[in-house]
Design a protein around this motif. Structure first.
Motif, PDB file in Angstrom:
ATOM      1  N   GLN A   7       0.864  -1.463   0.187  1.00 40.52           N
ATOM      2  CA  GLN A   7      -0.085   0.290  -0.359  1.00 40.52           C
ATOM      3  C   GLN A   7       0.921   1.381   0.050  1.00 40.52           C
ATOM      4  N   GLN A   8       1.975   1.120   0.399  1.00 43.01           N
ATOM      5  CA  GLN A   8       2.863   2.128   0.439  1.00 43.01           C
ATOM      6  C   GLN A   8       3.771   3.031  -0.939  1.00 43.01           C
ATOM      7  N   LEU A   9       3.637   1.847  -2.009  1.00 41.37           N
ATOM      8  CA  LEU A   9       4.107   1.724  -2.986  1.00 41.37           C
ATOM      9  C   LEU A   9       3.444   2.270  -3.891  1.00 41.37           C
ATOM     10  N   GLN A  10       1.971   2.426  -3.260  1.00 40.21           N
ATOM     11  CA  GLN A  10       0.894   2.667  -4.799  1.00 40.21           C
ATOM     12  C   GLN A  10       0.976   4.051  -4.683  1.00 40.21           C
ATOM     13  N   PRO A  11       0.473   5.185  -5.342  1.00 41.28           N
ATOM     14  CA  PRO A  11       0.824   6.550  -5.281  1.00 41.28           C
ATOM     15  C   PRO A  11      -0.537   6.492  -4.720  1.00 41.28           C
ATOM     16  N   PRO A  12      -0.801   8.152  -3.688  1.00 47.14           N
ATOM     17  CA  PRO A  12      -1.594   8.957  -2.580  1.00 47.14           C
ATOM     18  C   PRO A  12      -3.076   8.975  -4.345  1.00 47.14           C
ATOM     19  N   GLU A  13      -4.253   8.237  -3.924  1.00 49.74           N
ATOM     20  CA  GLU A  13      -5.409   8.927  -4.785  1.00 49.74           C
ATOM     21  C   GLU A  13      -5.773  10.630  -5.101  1.00 49.74           C
ATOM     22  N   SER A  14      -5.742  11.020  -6.099  1.00 48.37           N
ATOM     23  CA  SER A  14      -5.662  12.405  -6.257  1.00 48.37           C
ATOM     24  C   SER A  14      -7.245  12.751  -5.591  1.00 48.37           C
ATOM     25  N   PHE A  15      -6.768  14.131  -4.931  1.00 50.13           N
ATOM     26  CA  PHE A  15      -7.807  15.062  -4.708  1.00 50.13           C
ATOM     27  C   PHE A  15      -9.577  14.780  -5.258  1.00 50.13           C
ATOM     28  N   GLY A  16      -9.505  14.775  -7.021  1.00 45.19           N
ATOM     29  CA  GLY A  16     -10.317  14.506  -7.450  1.00 45.19           C
ATOM     30  C   GLY A  16     -11.370  12.971  -7.743  1.00 45.19           C
ATOM     31  N   ARG A  17     -10.399  12.231  -7.094  1.00 42.23           N
ATOM     32  CA  ARG A  17     -10.717  10.580  -6.978  1.00 42.23           C
ATOM     33  C   ARG A  17     -11.259  10.342  -5.914  1.00 42.23           C
ATOM     34  N   LEU A  18     -11.316  11.192  -5.297  1.00 41.92           N
ATOM     35  CA  LEU A  18     -11.212  10.877  -3.452  1.00 41.92           C
ATOM     36  C   LEU A  18     -12.471  11.687  -3.179  1.00 41.92           C
ATOM     37  N   LEU A  19     -12.747  12.828  -4.048  1.00 42.95           N
ATOM     38  CA  LEU A  19     -14.436  13.699  -4.677  1.00 42.95           C
ATOM     39  C   LEU A  19     -15.459  12.890  -5.098  1.00 42.95           C
ATOM     40  N   GLU A  20     -14.755  12.144  -6.261  1.00 39.55           N
ATOM     41  CA  GLU A  20     -15.644  11.574  -6.792  1.00 39.55           C
ATOM     42  C   GLU A  20     -16.391   9.692  -6.069  1.00 39.55           C
ATOM     43  N   ARG A  21     -15.257   9.404  -5.648  1.00 42.70           N
ATOM     44  CA  ARG A  21     -16.385   8.801  -4.281  1.00 42.70           C
ATOM     45  C   ARG A  21     -16.770   9.626  -2.931  1.00 42.70           C
ATOM     46  N   LEU A  22     -16.931  10.121  -2.577  1.00 43.40           N
ATOM     47  CA  LEU A  22     -17.828  10.785  -1.585  1.00 43.40           C
ATOM     48  C   LEU A  22     -19.072  11.263  -2.395  1.00 43.40           C
TER      49      LEU A  22
END
Length: 139
Positions: A7-22
């Motif tokens: 999980q640490q090797l994966q890049p963080p998700e973008s703000f847009g993707r996080l917002l889309e999920r919400l």
């Protein structure tokens, strides 16, 4: 490699993707899904500004991120990159996967069952899972 290392090797998700999920996961009290138009209106930004956030064309200022977190009832840290933020994001990612698979509907319906009936349902699920996940339908 252990799961936390992966999980640490994966890049963080973008703000847009996080917002889309919400926007996808959160529902109004009456069960209606949110729309981009109403989120933009209620936050006080244009639809195009919200679409730009979703596409990753823009990053929000802190105040807007705070307003969005408050609007959706999540911690501001949900949009962050800390270990705690990743934990929160993983919970929402799991919820999204479960929602896409209809598991949330099953869990909701199962919550009304007696312990005995629920045990029978779980036995049936175990039986089906033991069959190797084959798609067996009648008719």
């Amino acid at each position: 490699m252990s799961e936390p290392e992966d999980q640490q090797l994966q890049p963080p998700e973008s703000f847009g993707r996080l917002l889309e999920r919400l926007i996808y996961l959160k529902k109004h009290d009456d069960g209606r899904p949110y729309t981009v138009s109403e989120v933009a209106d209620e936050i006080g930004i244009s639809k195009s500004q919200l679409y730009n956030l979703l596409k990753g064309a823009n990053e929000p200022k802190l105040r807007l991120a705070q307003e969005l977190a408050t609007y959706f009832g999540v911690e501001l840290e949900y949009f962050g990159t800390s270990e705690r933020a990743r934990e929160i994001q993983e919970q929402y990612a799991l919820l999204e996967r479960l929602s896409q698979q209809g598991v949330r509907d099953i869990a909701y319906r199962a919550s009304a069952l007696s312990p005995e009936v629920l045990s029978s349902v779980l036995d049936f699920i175990e039986f089906q899972a033991s069959r190797g996940g084959e798609n067996h339908t009648s008719g």
